[in-house]
Write a protein that holds these residues in place. Sequence first.
Motif, PDB file in Angstrom:
ATOM      1  N   LEU A   1      -1.361   2.589  -4.529  1.00 35.01           N
ATOM      2  CA  LEU A   1      -2.582   3.389  -4.397  1.00 35.01           C
ATOM      3  C   LEU A   1      -3.647   2.594  -3.648  1.00 35.01           C
ATOM      4  O   LEU A   1      -3.952   1.436  -3.991  1.00 35.01           O
ATOM      5  N   ASN A   2      -4.159   3.220  -2.608  1.00 31.78           N
ATOM      6  CA  ASN A   2      -5.258   2.658  -1.810  1.00 31.78           C
ATOM      7  C   ASN A   2      -4.942   1.246  -1.306  1.00 31.78           C
ATOM      8  O   ASN A   2      -5.740   0.319  -1.434  1.00 31.78           O
ATOM      9  N   ASP A   3      -3.792   1.111  -0.719  1.00 33.56           N
ATOM     10  CA  ASP A   3      -3.421  -0.169  -0.102  1.00 33.56           C
ATOM     11  C   ASP A   3      -4.323  -0.428   1.119  1.00 33.56           C
ATOM     12  O   ASP A   3      -4.626   0.491   1.883  1.00 33.56           O
ATOM     13  N   GLY A   4      -4.701  -1.674   1.313  1.00 31.22           N
ATOM     14  CA  GLY A   4      -5.644  -2.003   2.386  1.00 31.22           C
ATOM     15  C   GLY A   4      -5.079  -1.874   3.783  1.00 31.22           C
ATOM     16  O   GLY A   4      -5.836  -1.914   4.758  1.00 31.22           O
TER      17      GLY A   4
ATOM     18  N   ASP B   1      -8.064   4.364   7.688  1.00 34.73           N
ATOM     19  CA  ASP B   1      -9.268   4.944   7.093  1.00 34.73           C
ATOM     20  C   ASP B   1      -9.404   6.378   7.552  1.00 34.73           C
ATOM     21  O   ASP B   1      -8.913   6.757   8.616  1.00 34.73           O
ATOM     22  N   PRO B   2     -10.114   7.222   6.753  1.00 31.39           N
ATOM     23  CA  PRO B   2     -10.317   8.610   7.194  1.00 31.39           C
ATOM     24  C   PRO B   2     -11.240   8.640   8.423  1.00 31.39           C
ATOM     25  O   PRO B   2     -11.977   7.685   8.654  1.00 31.39           O
ATOM     26  N   PRO B   3     -11.172   9.730   9.201  1.00 31.17           N
ATOM     27  CA  PRO B   3     -10.409  10.971   8.941  1.00 31.17           C
ATOM     28  C   PRO B   3      -8.923  10.807   9.175  1.00 31.17           C
ATOM     29  O   PRO B   3      -8.485  10.006   9.981  1.00 31.17           O
ATOM     30  N   PHE B   4      -8.159  11.625   8.433  1.00 29.31           N
ATOM     31  CA  PHE B   4      -6.707  11.471   8.428  1.00 29.31           C
ATOM     32  C   PHE B   4      -5.987  12.497   9.301  1.00 29.31           C
ATOM     33  O   PHE B   4      -4.783  12.397   9.466  1.00 29.31           O
ATOM     34  N   SER B   5      -6.678  13.507   9.800  1.00 29.91           N
ATOM     35  CA  SER B   5      -5.972  14.492  10.629  1.00 29.91           C
ATOM     36  C   SER B   5      -5.596  13.900  11.987  1.00 29.91           C
ATOM     37  O   SER B   5      -6.380  13.158  12.588  1.00 29.91           O
TER      38      SER B   5
ATOM     39  N   LEU C   1       1.342   9.015   1.883  1.00 28.92           N
ATOM     40  CA  LEU C   1       0.431  10.167   1.779  1.00 28.92           C
ATOM     41  C   LEU C   1      -1.000   9.687   1.983  1.00 28.92           C
ATOM     42  O   LEU C   1      -1.420   8.686   1.381  1.00 28.92           O
ATOM     43  N   LEU C   2      -1.747  10.394   2.848  1.00 30.32           N
ATOM     44  CA  LEU C   2      -3.160  10.083   3.075  1.00 30.32           C
ATOM     45  C   LEU C   2      -3.971  11.332   2.732  1.00 30.32           C
ATOM     46  O   LEU C   2      -3.857  12.354   3.421  1.00 30.32           O
ATOM     47  N   THR C   3      -4.760  11.237   1.669  1.00 32.30           N
ATOM     48  CA  THR C   3      -5.510  12.415   1.184  1.00 32.30           C
ATOM     49  C   THR C   3      -6.995  12.121   1.173  1.00 32.30           C
ATOM     50  O   THR C   3      -7.430  11.046   0.728  1.00 32.30           O
ATOM     51  N   GLN C   4      -7.792  13.060   1.629  1.00 29.09           N
ATOM     52  CA  GLN C   4      -9.242  12.993   1.500  1.00 29.09           C
ATOM     53  C   GLN C   4      -9.761  14.332   0.993  1.00 29.09           C
ATOM     54  O   GLN C   4      -9.246  15.393   1.366  1.00 29.09           O
TER      55      GLN C   4
END
Length: 259
Positions: A141-144, A148-152, A179-182
């Motif tokens: 989870l949240n690996d560095g 960074d967002p935006p993810f689209s 998975l990249l979620t915002q």
Amino acid sequence: MSHDGRDGAFPPSQPIGDSPKRRRRAILTGAVVSALLLGSMTAAYAFGTAAAPPPVATPAAEERVVSDPAIPLPPVAEDRLPVAEQPREDLPIPAPPRDSEMTPVPVLPVDLETIEIPDECVDLYSASMFEYLSVDEELPLNDGTTLDPPFSKIAPVAALQEGLPGLACTWGSAGHFGLLTQVNEVSAEQADAAEQTLRSVGFACEDRDGGTRCVTSDTEEGEAWGETHFLRGNVWLCTFWANIAPRGYTSDMVDALWG
């Protein structure tokens, strides 16, 4: 001198005190005295100085009330009203307020779709989904090392996501798997612009889970990827996935946010 009655003397056979004239005077005198005594007794009773005459028998109180039409009969029990219901004709009736005196009560709109975005990723998922993702060592989870967002990957969509307040939750590390979620907070105008842009660039959109869900997917050099966007109320959910798409992932977040 002899008395024979011719010289005006009383005959010897009639007593002096019992002459007819005297008897008439005595009868008249007695009548006058009786009349005076009766008048005295009447006057004395009228002023209360003599003994009262014997009482005259009168009907009972109940009979007198019933037989005397001048005395009204009391109402029966069913004709009586309780004290609280007695009409009061002396109370003023307030006049209805005029339109200019009536203050309208503002009706505030209730937007049940407006929610608060969570501060931590653990609150973005159900307990079962969070555990499912956490037990996979290849999905930290949240690996560095992740983006960074935006993810689209779609430039017009990414331009709308830029700078929006929200929360980013990534599962995986740099590579081709994750998975990249915002989740972003948007206004009604921003949500409308996002939906129009998604439709214009080829996303398939439908009404689902109380909002609008738009998806797209592709394969490049044997790598599968895709994006899922969900708009509802003041929230814009976006997930970019690469080679992994857990079943019910977006719907799980919707349930966690809106219940």
